[in-house]
Design a protein around this motif. Structure first.
Motif, PDB file in Angstrom:
ATOM      1  N   LEU A 107       0.826  -1.206   0.000  1.00 24.74           N
ATOM      2  CA  LEU A 107       0.000   0.000   0.000  1.00 24.74           C
ATOM      3  C   LEU A 107       0.863   1.260   0.000  1.00 24.74           C
ATOM      4  O   LEU A 107       0.559   2.233  -0.688  1.00 24.74           O
ATOM      5  N   ALA A 108       1.941   1.233   0.754  1.00 23.95           N
ATOM      6  CA  ALA A 108       2.843   2.392   0.825  1.00 23.95           C
ATOM      7  C   ALA A 108       3.578   2.595  -0.493  1.00 23.95           C
ATOM      8  O   ALA A 108       3.628   3.714  -1.023  1.00 23.95           O
ATOM      9  N   MET A 109       4.155   1.520  -1.027  1.00 26.11           N
ATOM     10  CA  MET A 109       4.971   1.642  -2.235  1.00 26.11           C
ATOM     11  C   MET A 109       4.143   1.966  -3.471  1.00 26.11           C
ATOM     12  O   MET A 109       4.554   2.773  -4.298  1.00 26.11           O
ATOM     13  N   GLN A 110       3.000   1.340  -3.602  1.00 27.56           N
ATOM     14  CA  GLN A 110       2.208   1.508  -4.813  1.00 27.56           C
ATOM     15  C   GLN A 110       1.262   2.702  -4.769  1.00 27.56           C
ATOM     16  O   GLN A 110       0.966   3.296  -5.798  1.00 27.56           O
ATOM     17  N   TYR A 111       0.765   3.027  -3.569  1.00 31.95           N
ATOM     18  CA  TYR A 111      -0.281   4.035  -3.467  1.00 31.95           C
ATOM     19  C   TYR A 111       0.050   5.203  -2.537  1.00 31.95           C
ATOM     20  O   TYR A 111      -0.752   6.118  -2.388  1.00 31.95           O
ATOM     21  N   GLY A 112       1.194   5.172  -1.880  1.00 37.45           N
ATOM     22  CA  GLY A 112       1.543   6.255  -0.974  1.00 37.45           C
ATOM     23  C   GLY A 112       0.674   6.310   0.261  1.00 37.45           C
ATOM     24  O   GLY A 112       0.498   7.365   0.860  1.00 37.45           O
ATOM     25  N   ILE A 113       0.130   5.175   0.651  1.00 39.64           N
ATOM     26  CA  ILE A 113      -0.757   5.103   1.816  1.00 39.64           C
ATOM     27  C   ILE A 113       0.065   4.806   3.063  1.00 39.64           C
ATOM     28  O   ILE A 113       0.854   3.866   3.084  1.00 39.64           O
ATOM     29  N   LYS A 114      -0.135   5.619   4.081  1.00 44.95           N
ATOM     30  CA  LYS A 114       0.531   5.392   5.367  1.00 44.95           C
ATOM     31  C   LYS A 114      -0.246   4.305   6.096  1.00 44.95           C
ATOM     32  O   LYS A 114      -1.330   4.540   6.614  1.00 44.95           O
ATOM     33  N   ALA A 115       0.346   3.115   6.109  1.00 49.85           N
ATOM     34  CA  ALA A 115      -0.312   1.952   6.690  1.00 49.85           C
ATOM     35  C   ALA A 115       0.535   1.398   7.832  1.00 49.85           C
ATOM     36  O   ALA A 115       1.715   1.122   7.657  1.00 49.85           O
ATOM     37  N   ALA A 116      -0.086   1.274   8.978  1.00 52.46           N
ATOM     38  CA  ALA A 116       0.554   0.662  10.143  1.00 52.46           C
ATOM     39  C   ALA A 116      -0.026  -0.736  10.299  1.00 52.46           C
ATOM     40  O   ALA A 116      -1.071  -1.048   9.723  1.00 52.46           O
ATOM     41  N   ASN A 117       0.641  -1.580  11.079  1.00 49.69           N
ATOM     42  CA  ASN A 117       0.032  -2.869  11.380  1.00 49.69           C
ATOM     43  C   ASN A 117       0.361  -3.290  12.800  1.00 49.69           C
ATOM     44  O   ASN A 117       1.401  -2.932  13.344  1.00 49.69           O
ATOM     45  N   TYR A 118      -0.567  -4.047  13.370  1.00 49.56           N
ATOM     46  CA  TYR A 118      -0.449  -4.486  14.757  1.00 49.56           C
ATOM     47  C   TYR A 118      -0.875  -5.948  14.841  1.00 49.56           C
ATOM     48  O   TYR A 118      -1.973  -6.297  14.401  1.00 49.56           O
ATOM     49  N   PRO A 119      -0.027  -6.800  15.406  1.00 49.32           N
ATOM     50  CA  PRO A 119      -0.413  -8.209  15.538  1.00 49.32           C
ATOM     51  C   PRO A 119      -1.304  -8.418  16.766  1.00 49.32           C
ATOM     52  O   PRO A 119      -0.988  -7.940  17.861  1.00 49.32           O
TER      53      PRO A 119
END
Length: 175
Positions: free
Chosen positions: A68-80
């Motif tokens: 998402l970040a590389m292709q769309y410039g979306i700031k995406a976080a993730n949490y397990p």
């Protein structure tokens, strides 16, 4: 030069000048954000996140956030989501203000066990019963918290990202 019928410019880095530098900078910022917020490493600046992916370990959160970040410039976080979260019966307090930005990933327990066994063969982490427990608890928590989610079991990263984009109604920033 002969093959293309063009004279070479011999300018280093010329390919970078043809792109919109603001878009490029935004994508780099999004990639750095996603890396800094991978696997719940940081809860700083989560208000800047466009989306926060939650789900059990090895459900596809990290590759999806980076895509998402590389292709769309979306700031995406993730949490397990972990057994500690399930024991508490709620999301970590640092995530609660951002529930509206969350999207969950789940996975079939048998596929999860296969993936985890490649990483840590014969461990409790990879045991099918543990995988069943974690997936069941994660899906229960996502339903309880009103988090939209999908199964990543048979989906490519591109399909997962497209679904997330559609669900959170974001436009691609770089296309």
């Amino acid at each position: 030069e002969q093959e293309f019928g063009l004279r070479a410019t011999h300018t280093i880095g010329r390919s970078h000048t043809s792109t919109d530098s603001a878009q490029y900078k935004h994508r780099i910022e999004a990639i750095n954000f996603s890396l800094a917020h991978d696997d719940g490493q940081s809860s700083k600046n989560l208000e800047e996140a466009d989306v926060i992916l939650v789900g059990v370990s090895r459900s596809g959160k990290t590759p999806t956030t980076l895509f998402l970040a590389m292709q769309y410039g979306i700031k995406a976080a993730n949490y397990p989501l972990t057994p500690d979260d399930f024991d508490r019966g709620k999301l970590p307090s640092s995530l609660l203000p951002y529930r509206h930005k969350m999207f969950g990933l789940s996975i079939a327990p048998d596929r999860l066990a296969e993936i985890r066994n490649e990483r840590l063969p014969g461990s409790k982490y990879a045991a099918l019963n543990n995988c069943r427990y974690e997936v069941n608890e994660a899906e229960h928590m996502m339903r309880k918290e009103g988090i939209r989610w999908m199964s990543s079991t048979t989906k490519s990263i591109e399909e997962i990202a497209a679904t997330i984009l559609q669900e959170i109604r974001m436009e691609a920033r770089t296309r």
